[in-house]
Design a protein around this motif. Structure first.
Motif, PDB file in Angstrom:
ATOM      1  N   PRO A  80      -5.409   6.292  -9.507  1.00 38.71           N
ATOM      2  CA  PRO A  80      -5.880   4.928  -9.226  1.00 38.71           C
ATOM      3  C   PRO A  80      -4.858   4.073  -8.461  1.00 38.71           C
ATOM      4  O   PRO A  80      -5.240   3.275  -7.608  1.00 38.71           O
ATOM      5  N   ILE A  81      -3.578   4.259  -8.745  1.00 34.43           N
ATOM      6  CA  ILE A  81      -2.559   3.499  -8.018  1.00 34.43           C
ATOM      7  C   ILE A  81      -2.540   3.924  -6.552  1.00 34.43           C
ATOM      8  O   ILE A  81      -2.425   3.082  -5.653  1.00 34.43           O
ATOM      9  N   SER A  82      -2.657   5.221  -6.291  1.00 35.55           N
ATOM     10  CA  SER A  82      -2.700   5.696  -4.904  1.00 35.55           C
ATOM     11  C   SER A  82      -3.923   5.147  -4.181  1.00 35.55           C
ATOM     12  O   SER A  82      -3.839   4.774  -3.009  1.00 35.55           O
ATOM     13  N   TRP A  83      -5.068   5.114  -4.867  1.00 33.40           N
ATOM     14  CA  TRP A  83      -6.273   4.568  -4.233  1.00 33.40           C
ATOM     15  C   TRP A  83      -6.087   3.090  -3.919  1.00 33.40           C
ATOM     16  O   TRP A  83      -6.540   2.612  -2.878  1.00 33.40           O
ATOM     17  N   LEU A  84      -5.414   2.376  -4.800  1.00 34.22           N
ATOM     18  CA  LEU A  84      -5.137   0.962  -4.555  1.00 34.22           C
ATOM     19  C   LEU A  84      -4.316   0.800  -3.268  1.00 34.22           C
ATOM     20  O   LEU A  84      -4.534  -0.141  -2.497  1.00 34.22           O
ATOM     21  N   GLY A  85      -3.396   1.740  -3.021  1.00 32.62           N
ATOM     22  CA  GLY A  85      -2.634   1.720  -1.776  1.00 32.62           C
ATOM     23  C   GLY A  85      -3.535   1.849  -0.559  1.00 32.62           C
ATOM     24  O   GLY A  85      -3.347   1.155   0.445  1.00 32.62           O
ATOM     25  N   LEU A  86      -4.529   2.740  -0.641  1.00 30.71           N
ATOM     26  CA  LEU A  86      -5.494   2.863   0.459  1.00 30.71           C
ATOM     27  C   LEU A  86      -6.297   1.578   0.635  1.00 30.71           C
ATOM     28  O   LEU A  86      -6.552   1.147   1.762  1.00 30.71           O
ATOM     29  N   LEU A  87      -6.688   0.980  -0.453  1.00 34.88           N
ATOM     30  CA  LEU A  87      -7.438  -0.269  -0.383  1.00 34.88           C
ATOM     31  C   LEU A  87      -6.620  -1.355   0.309  1.00 34.88           C
ATOM     32  O   LEU A  87      -7.141  -2.076   1.160  1.00 34.88           O
ATOM     33  N   PHE A  88      -5.338  -1.469  -0.048  1.00 31.93           N
ATOM     34  CA  PHE A  88      -4.474  -2.455   0.605  1.00 31.93           C
ATOM     35  C   PHE A  88      -4.424  -2.218   2.110  1.00 31.93           C
ATOM     36  O   PHE A  88      -4.449  -3.165   2.895  1.00 31.93           O
ATOM     37  N   LEU A  89      -4.355  -0.958   2.518  1.00 33.34           N
ATOM     38  CA  LEU A  89      -4.309  -0.648   3.946  1.00 33.34           C
ATOM     39  C   LEU A  89      -5.594  -1.105   4.641  1.00 33.34           C
ATOM     40  O   LEU A  89      -5.546  -1.701   5.715  1.00 33.34           O
ATOM     41  N   TYR A  90      -6.721  -0.831   4.006  1.00 29.48           N
ATOM     42  CA  TYR A  90      -7.997  -1.198   4.625  1.00 29.48           C
ATOM     43  C   TYR A  90      -8.283  -2.699   4.557  1.00 29.48           C
ATOM     44  O   TYR A  90      -9.211  -3.177   5.198  1.00 29.48           O
ATOM     45  N   LEU A  91      -7.520  -3.441   3.799  1.00 29.71           N
ATOM     46  CA  LEU A  91      -7.670  -4.892   3.762  1.00 29.71           C
ATOM     47  C   LEU A  91      -6.927  -5.590   4.907  1.00 29.71           C
ATOM     48  O   LEU A  91      -7.098  -6.784   5.112  1.00 29.71           O
ATOM     49  N   THR A  92      -6.113  -4.836   5.633  1.00 27.35           N
ATOM     50  CA  THR A  92      -5.388  -5.437   6.748  1.00 27.35           C
ATOM     51  C   THR A  92      -6.337  -5.690   7.915  1.00 27.35           C
ATOM     52  O   THR A  92      -7.413  -5.102   8.006  1.00 27.35           O
ATOM     53  N   ASP A  93      -5.910  -6.550   8.814  1.00 32.26           N
ATOM     54  CA  ASP A  93      -6.735  -6.915   9.966  1.00 32.26           C
ATOM     55  C   ASP A  93      -6.786  -5.831  11.034  1.00 32.26           C
ATOM     56  O   ASP A  93      -7.766  -5.721  11.759  1.00 32.26           O
ATOM     57  N   PHE A  94      -5.744  -5.027  11.139  1.00 34.93           N
ATOM     58  CA  PHE A  94      -5.709  -4.067  12.234  1.00 34.93           C
ATOM     59  C   PHE A  94      -6.387  -2.742  11.910  1.00 34.93           C
ATOM     60  O   PHE A  94      -6.581  -1.913  12.780  1.00 34.93           O
ATOM     61  N   GLY A 133       0.813  -1.207   0.000  1.00 32.07           N
ATOM     62  CA  GLY A 133       0.000   0.000   0.000  1.00 32.07           C
ATOM     63  C   GLY A 133       0.847   1.258   0.000  1.00 32.07           C
ATOM     64  O   GLY A 133       0.567   2.212  -0.739  1.00 32.07           O
ATOM     65  N   LEU A 134       1.896   1.276   0.812  1.00 27.22           N
ATOM     66  CA  LEU A 134       2.788   2.439   0.854  1.00 27.22           C
ATOM     67  C   LEU A 134       3.501   2.620  -0.476  1.00 27.22           C
ATOM     68  O   LEU A 134       3.612   3.744  -0.987  1.00 27.22           O
ATOM     69  N   ILE A 135       3.959   1.522  -1.061  1.00 27.02           N
ATOM     70  CA  ILE A 135       4.611   1.597  -2.375  1.00 27.02           C
ATOM     71  C   ILE A 135       3.638   2.152  -3.416  1.00 27.02           C
ATOM     72  O   ILE A 135       3.989   3.011  -4.229  1.00 27.02           O
ATOM     73  N   CYS A 136       2.397   1.672  -3.384  1.00 24.77           N
ATOM     74  CA  CYS A 136       1.386   2.163  -4.335  1.00 24.77           C
ATOM     75  C   CYS A 136       1.143   3.661  -4.161  1.00 24.77           C
ATOM     76  O   CYS A 136       1.032   4.395  -5.151  1.00 24.77           O
ATOM     77  N   CYS A 137       1.049   4.116  -2.925  1.00 26.94           N
ATOM     78  CA  CYS A 137       0.819   5.546  -2.687  1.00 26.94           C
ATOM     79  C   CYS A 137       1.990   6.385  -3.182  1.00 26.94           C
ATOM     80  O   CYS A 137       1.791   7.456  -3.765  1.00 26.94           O
ATOM     81  N   ILE A 138       3.210   5.908  -2.980  1.00 23.30           N
ATOM     82  CA  ILE A 138       4.383   6.655  -3.444  1.00 23.30           C
ATOM     83  C   ILE A 138       4.486   6.617  -4.969  1.00 23.30           C
ATOM     84  O   ILE A 138       4.743   7.647  -5.602  1.00 23.30           O
ATOM     85  N   VAL A 139       4.256   5.454  -5.565  1.00 24.35           N
ATOM     86  CA  VAL A 139       4.275   5.347  -7.034  1.00 24.35           C
ATOM     87  C   VAL A 139       3.162   6.213  -7.631  1.00 24.35           C
ATOM     88  O   VAL A 139       3.354   6.871  -8.657  1.00 24.35           O
ATOM     89  N   GLY A 140       2.010   6.231  -6.985  1.00 26.92           N
ATOM     90  CA  GLY A 140       0.911   7.076  -7.456  1.00 26.92           C
ATOM     91  C   GLY A 140       1.272   8.547  -7.419  1.00 26.92           C
ATOM     92  O   GLY A 140       0.879   9.317  -8.301  1.00 26.92           O
ATOM     93  N   LEU A 141       2.036   8.955  -6.421  1.00 33.60           N
ATOM     94  CA  LEU A 141       2.491  10.345  -6.332  1.00 33.60           C
ATOM     95  C   LEU A 141       3.373  10.689  -7.528  1.00 33.60           C
ATOM     96  O   LEU A 141       3.206  11.749  -8.144  1.00 33.60           O
ATOM     97  N   PHE A 142       4.287   9.783  -7.880  1.00 28.77           N
ATOM     98  CA  PHE A 142       5.102   9.999  -9.081  1.00 28.77           C
ATOM     99  C   PHE A 142       4.256   9.914 -10.343  1.00 28.77           C
ATOM    100  O   PHE A 142       4.498  10.632 -11.315  1.00 28.77           O
ATOM    101  N   GLY A 143       3.267   9.047 -10.327  1.00 27.35           N
ATOM    102  CA  GLY A 143       2.385   8.889 -11.471  1.00 27.35           C
ATOM    103  C   GLY A 143       1.510  10.095 -11.744  1.00 27.35           C
ATOM    104  O   GLY A 143       0.959  10.234 -12.835  1.00 27.35           O
ATOM    105  N   SER A 144       1.394  10.989 -10.758  1.00 25.46           N
ATOM    106  CA  SER A 144       0.609  12.192 -10.997  1.00 25.46           C
ATOM    107  C   SER A 144       1.300  13.116 -11.997  1.00 25.46           C
ATOM    108  O   SER A 144       0.652  13.949 -12.625  1.00 25.46           O
ATOM    109  N   PHE A 145       2.615  12.949 -12.173  1.00 23.59           N
ATOM    110  CA  PHE A 145       3.351  13.747 -13.151  1.00 23.59           C
ATOM    111  C   PHE A 145       3.771  12.943 -14.371  1.00 23.59           C
ATOM    112  O   PHE A 145       3.996  13.511 -15.427  1.00 23.59           O
ATOM    113  N   LEU A 146       3.894  11.640 -14.211  1.00 26.31           N
ATOM    114  CA  LEU A 146       4.299  10.795 -15.327  1.00 26.31           C
ATOM    115  C   LEU A 146       3.059  10.236 -16.014  1.00 26.31           C
ATOM    116  O   LEU A 146       2.326   9.447 -15.427  1.00 26.31           O
TER     117      LEU A 146
END
Length: 162
Positions: free
Chosen positions: A29-43, A9-22
């Motif tokens: 969408p990649i950043s949102w996927l990072g959020l989804l990964f976080l919310y899929l965790t048990d804690f 999730g953290l990698i997706c959020c960081i890649v999404g940040l770079f993807g906002s310019f590339l």
């Protein structure tokens, strides 16, 4: 498994940040996927309102990413030929990353305006400049959304994990 999801999730959020310019990377969408990964965790307790709102925001921003450069061309005096040229240039530019996206929209707007009125090269250049400014506005918008997703990710992860 939770640690892997957090790291992905953290990698997706960081890649999404770079993807906002590339243009080759769909940043939001990649950043949102990072959020989804976080919310899929048990804690982290599932919050469908946050996921739904951020998904809606992602869809709107992804659509606006293609609309804003065309509107920029129109705002700077472009005709529908320039708008169509901008959109076609954007699509063709996707095949020539990383700079093809920017050059494609600029040349597309310029050529579209020249097809409409070959004599008005100054107007065509103005419309192409408007398309470029629209691209910059769109990139800034995506960057701010991706940055807010990264901040939200860090806030939720730190709050729930530590």
């Amino acid at each position: 498994m939770d640690i892997i999801l957090i790291i992905l999730g953290l990698i997706c959020c960081i890649v999404g940040l770079f993807g906002s310019f590339l243009p080759a990377l769909p940043g939001t969408p990649i950043s949102w996927l990072g959020l989804l990964f976080l919310y899929l965790t048990d804690f982290v307790e599932n919050n469908y309102w946050v996921l739904g709102f951020t998904l809606l925001l992602t869809i709107v921003v992804s659509i606006l990413d293609y609309v804003i450069p065309a509107k920029g061309a129109k705002h700077f005096g472009g005709t529908k030929y320039g708008v169509w040229g901008t959109n076609i240039g954007l699509l063709i530019g996707l095949f020539f990353p990383p700079i093809g996206f920017i050059i494609g929209l600029f040349i597309g707007a310029f050529v579209g305006e020249l097809i409409y009125n070959f004599e008005d090269k100054k107007g065509a250049l103005k419309a192409a400049t408007g398309a470029f400014i629209g691209f910059l506005v769109s990139s800034f918008m995506k960057f701010m959304i991706c940055l807010s997703f990264l901040i939200l990710f860090l806030f939720v992860a730190i709050k729930n994990y530590f």
